[in-house]
Motif scaffolding. Structure first.
Motif, PDB file in Angstrom:
ATOM      1  N   TYR A  34       2.392   1.902   9.034  1.00 16.51           N
ATOM      2  CA  TYR A  34       2.269   2.224  10.470  1.00 16.51           C
ATOM      3  C   TYR A  34       2.567   1.028  11.360  1.00 16.51           C
ATOM      4  O   TYR A  34       2.706   1.170  12.576  1.00 16.51           O
ATOM      5  CB  TYR A  34       0.882   2.810  10.785  1.00 16.51           C
ATOM      6  CG  TYR A  34      -0.273   1.855  10.591  1.00 16.51           C
ATOM      7  CD1 TYR A  34      -0.634   0.946  11.571  1.00 16.51           C
ATOM      8  CD2 TYR A  34      -1.005   1.865   9.407  1.00 16.51           C
ATOM      9  CE1 TYR A  34      -1.692   0.065  11.390  1.00 16.51           C
ATOM     10  CE2 TYR A  34      -2.059   0.995   9.210  1.00 16.51           C
ATOM     11  CZ  TYR A  34      -2.399   0.090  10.199  1.00 16.51           C
ATOM     12  OH  TYR A  34      -3.437  -0.783  10.010  1.00 16.51           O
TER      13      TYR A  34
ATOM     14  N   ASN B 162      -8.407  -4.602   1.669  1.00 14.46           N
ATOM     15  CA  ASN B 162      -8.762  -3.813   0.470  1.00 14.46           C
ATOM     16  C   ASN B 162      -7.715  -2.749   0.160  1.00 14.46           C
ATOM     17  O   ASN B 162      -7.080  -2.204   1.044  1.00 14.46           O
ATOM     18  CB  ASN B 162     -10.117  -3.111   0.688  1.00 14.46           C
ATOM     19  CG  ASN B 162     -10.090  -2.163   1.878  1.00 14.46           C
ATOM     20  OD1 ASN B 162      -9.652  -2.519   2.973  1.00 14.46           O
ATOM     21  ND2 ASN B 162     -10.538  -0.928   1.670  1.00 14.46           N
TER      22      ASN B 162
ATOM     23  N   LYS C 169       0.844  -1.209   0.000  1.00 17.80           N
ATOM     24  CA  LYS C 169       0.000   0.000   0.000  1.00 17.80           C
ATOM     25  C   LYS C 169       0.877   1.257   0.000  1.00 17.80           C
ATOM     26  O   LYS C 169       0.560   2.249  -0.664  1.00 17.80           O
ATOM     27  CB  LYS C 169      -0.939   0.004   1.211  1.00 17.80           C
ATOM     28  CG  LYS C 169      -2.059  -1.032   1.104  1.00 17.80           C
ATOM     29  CD  LYS C 169      -3.041  -0.913   2.271  1.00 17.80           C
ATOM     30  CE  LYS C 169      -4.129  -1.970   2.168  1.00 17.80           C
ATOM     31  NZ  LYS C 169      -5.138  -1.838   3.221  1.00 17.80           N
TER      32      LYS C 169
HETATM   33  P1  NDP Z   1     -11.166   2.084   3.841  1.00 20.10           P
HETATM   34  O1  NDP Z   1     -11.363   1.807   2.398  1.00 20.10           O
HETATM   35  O2  NDP Z   1     -10.023   2.968   4.245  1.00 20.10           O
HETATM   36  O3  NDP Z   1     -11.066   0.689   4.581  1.00 20.10           O
HETATM   37  C1  NDP Z   1     -10.752   0.601   5.910  1.00 20.10           C
HETATM   38  C2  NDP Z   1      -9.218   0.602   6.112  1.00 20.10           C
HETATM   39  O4  NDP Z   1      -8.919   0.915   7.454  1.00 20.10           O
HETATM   40  C3  NDP Z   1      -8.582  -0.758   5.896  1.00 20.10           C
HETATM   41  O5  NDP Z   1      -8.306  -1.015   4.558  1.00 20.10           O
HETATM   42  C4  NDP Z   1      -7.315  -0.653   6.758  1.00 20.10           C
HETATM   43  O6  NDP Z   1      -6.217  -0.260   5.930  1.00 20.10           O
HETATM   44  C5  NDP Z   1      -7.612   0.482   7.741  1.00 20.10           C
HETATM   45  N1  NDP Z   1      -7.516   0.017   9.115  1.00 20.10           N
HETATM   46  C6  NDP Z   1      -8.173  -0.993   9.704  1.00 20.10           C
HETATM   47  N2  NDP Z   1      -7.800  -1.126  10.992  1.00 20.10           N
HETATM   48  C7  NDP Z   1      -6.864  -0.164  11.209  1.00 20.10           C
HETATM   49  C8  NDP Z   1      -6.085   0.208  12.343  1.00 20.10           C
HETATM   50  N3  NDP Z   1      -6.184  -0.429  13.521  1.00 20.10           N
HETATM   51  N4  NDP Z   1      -5.207   1.235  12.218  1.00 20.10           N
HETATM   52  C9  NDP Z   1      -5.079   1.880  11.042  1.00 20.10           C
HETATM   53  N5  NDP Z   1      -5.799   1.572   9.930  1.00 20.10           N
HETATM   54  C10 NDP Z   1      -6.672   0.558  10.035  1.00 20.10           C
HETATM   55  O7  NDP Z   1     -12.490   2.702   4.463  1.00 20.10           O
HETATM   56  P2  NDP Z   1     -13.166   4.088   4.064  1.00 20.10           P
HETATM   57  O8  NDP Z   1     -12.229   4.843   3.212  1.00 20.10           O
HETATM   58  O9  NDP Z   1     -14.531   3.817   3.581  1.00 20.10           O
HETATM   59  O10 NDP Z   1     -13.287   4.834   5.474  1.00 20.10           O
HETATM   60  C11 NDP Z   1     -12.136   5.432   6.064  1.00 20.10           C
HETATM   61  C12 NDP Z   1     -12.541   6.126   7.357  1.00 20.10           C
HETATM   62  O11 NDP Z   1     -13.445   7.176   7.062  1.00 20.10           O
HETATM   63  C13 NDP Z   1     -13.239   5.241   8.367  1.00 20.10           C
HETATM   64  O12 NDP Z   1     -12.803   5.587   9.658  1.00 20.10           O
HETATM   65  C14 NDP Z   1     -14.703   5.593   8.190  1.00 20.10           C
HETATM   66  O13 NDP Z   1     -15.458   5.323   9.321  1.00 20.10           O
HETATM   67  C15 NDP Z   1     -14.590   7.063   7.885  1.00 20.10           C
HETATM   68  N6  NDP Z   1     -15.723   7.658   7.149  1.00 20.10           N
HETATM   69  C16 NDP Z   1     -16.296   8.771   7.694  1.00 20.10           C
HETATM   70  C17 NDP Z   1     -17.301   9.435   7.027  1.00 20.10           C
HETATM   71  C18 NDP Z   1     -17.861  10.686   7.624  1.00 20.10           C
HETATM   72  O14 NDP Z   1     -18.847  11.223   7.119  1.00 20.10           O
HETATM   73  N7  NDP Z   1     -17.257  11.189   8.690  1.00 20.10           N
HETATM   74  C19 NDP Z   1     -17.829   8.925   5.752  1.00 20.10           C
HETATM   75  C20 NDP Z   1     -17.105   7.786   5.223  1.00 20.10           C
HETATM   76  C21 NDP Z   1     -16.090   7.172   5.931  1.00 20.10           C
HETATM   77  P3  NDP Z   1      -4.688  -0.517   6.385  1.00 20.10           P
HETATM   78  O15 NDP Z   1      -4.216  -1.692   5.601  1.00 20.10           O
HETATM   79  O16 NDP Z   1      -4.028   0.757   6.003  1.00 20.10           O
HETATM   80  O17 NDP Z   1      -4.694  -0.794   7.858  1.00 20.10           O
END
Ligand code: NDP
Length: 335
Positions: free
Chosen positions: A202, A327, A186
């Motif tokens: 991270y 993903n 990534k």
């Molecule tokens: P993503 O496509 O980014 O998928 C989730 C990703 O989160 C995973 O691929 C993973 O990537 C990462 N992740 C999971 N666990 C952890 C962890 N412990 N520490 C760091 N990274 C982690 O999801 P979205 O882009 O759809 O959503 C991203 C964020 O935005 C979420 O927090 C979601 O709730 C928020 N959101 C808020 C909205 C709002 O209106 N405020 C609307 C839409 C989304 P990796 O391999 O990098 O760990």
């Protein structure tokens, strides 16, 4: 077209504790829904799995109502209208709506938006040109008050929201864009494909140290998808009058012992702004978002990925995989 008499949908079988497991979901065969006046019968083509759905599976404090046990889940989906009892919608139209997690949905026409599958692939309306893309755009411009010359840090940078947030910052003239993500592949994607200036995995060490190395002079804007240790690191690295858009805190979605930043006190002396937001409050930016981001996609200045899982039976696995970071870009399920 002959319609089937039954169709499948995914129900919440039980509330997950910690990370969801396949046992928390049931795949159920139900009679094809009947449609009353004002409704459309939609054969879904693609559905979204999103982090916020995890919040709805529990009973904790969330900004959306919990899903019911034994009931079909809901979420974004795009499908083809196969029957219409609503003026303005024809069989063959493609619509975006909120009754995903099922093969066929009976959708209130007032809740359906026509989309054009010739303008963009259907999945894009759930990702880069849909809710996550709009979240990135609004969070950066409206909430973090991004301005040219800012040094910007985005966590969850290789995900649906993050990949757009970082590129909008780059294309709008950021001095430097830094991303964090959970794998070396990534990190490579962010730097080589999306034009981030720097990125780190991270999992390689304390986030504070990794961020400091990537941004030795500090960060002006932090787009927070993760919360916890990332947010603490960002507060530490923030410059005076730094701005933090609190978008999500996925690091805490699957645990009963959430971590928070222990250094919030620094926000006083640094005069930081930390502002939470929900994308639905920023509709005034939609036209501008579609025009600007759509233009960048057309000119290949903004790139994106999707991770597509096939089959409604695999939707729970796609959802769990997304929470675990399997993903790259938007996680979608084709039906
Ligand atoms: P993503 O496509 O980014 O998928 C989730 C990703 O989160 C995973 O691929 C993973 O990537 C990462 N992740 C999971 N666990 C952890 C962890 N412990 N520490 C760091 N990274 C982690 O999801 P979205 O882009 O759809 O959503 C991203 C964020 O935005 C979420 O927090 C979601 O709730 C928020 N959101 C808020 C909205 C709002 O209106 N405020 C609307 C839409 C989304 P990796 O391999 O990098 O760990």
């Amino acid at each position: 077209m002959t319609l089937p008499s039954t169709a499948r949908e995914v129900h919440l079988a039980s509330r997950p504790e910690g990370f969801p497991t396949p046992e928390n979901f049931d795949l159920v065969e139900v009679p094809l829904p009947e449609i009353a006046e004002g409704r459309l019968l939609v054969r879904n083509l693609v559905m979204s799995v999103d982090p916020y759905m995890r919040g709805r599976m529990g009973l904790g404090k969330s900004y959306v109502a919990p899903y019911g046990i034994g009931e079909a889940l809901t979420g974004g989906a795009v499908g083809e209208v196969v029957a219409s009892e609503a003026p303005g919608f024809e069989v063959g139209d493609t619509v975006l709506h909120g009754l995903g997690w099922r093969e066929y949905s009976a959708v209130d026409a007032a809740e359906a938006t026509k989309v054009d599958p010739r303008t963009a692939p259907v999945g894009a309306y759930l990702g880069v040109l849909g809710m996550p893309g709009m979240t990135a755009y609004a969070g950066l411009l409206d909430v973090a008050s991004f301005k040219e010359g800012d040094v910007v840090f985005v966590s969850g940078a290789a995900g649906a929201v993050g990949q757009v947030a970082g590129q909008v910052a780059r294309l709008r003239g950021a001095a430097r864009v830094i991303g964090s993500a959970g794998s070396d592949a990534k990190v490579k994607y962010l730097v080589d494909e999306l034009g981030f200036d720097a990125a780190f995995n991270y999992k390689d060490g304390p986030v504070g140290e990794l961020l400091h190395r990537a941004a030795p002079d500090g960060i002006d804007v932090y787009f927070d998808n993760v919360g916890g240790e990332h947010l603490e690191a960002a507060i530490d690295s923030a410059t005076t009058f730094g701005r933090i858009a609190l978008c999500g805190s996925i690091a805490n979605y699957n645990t009963s012992t959430p971590t928070g930043p222990r250094n919030l006190g620094l926000a006083v002396g640094k005069r930081l702004t930390l502002r939470g937001f929900l994308v639905k409050d920023h509709e005034h930016l939609r036209e501008q978002f579609v025009r600007e981001v759509g233009g960048w996609i057309a000119s290949d200045e903004l790139r994106y990925q999707e991770t597509v899982t096939e089959g409604i039976d695999r939707a729970p696995a796609a959802f769990i995989g997304m929470l675990r970071g399997e993903n790259v870009g938007k996680a979608l399920v084709t039906l």
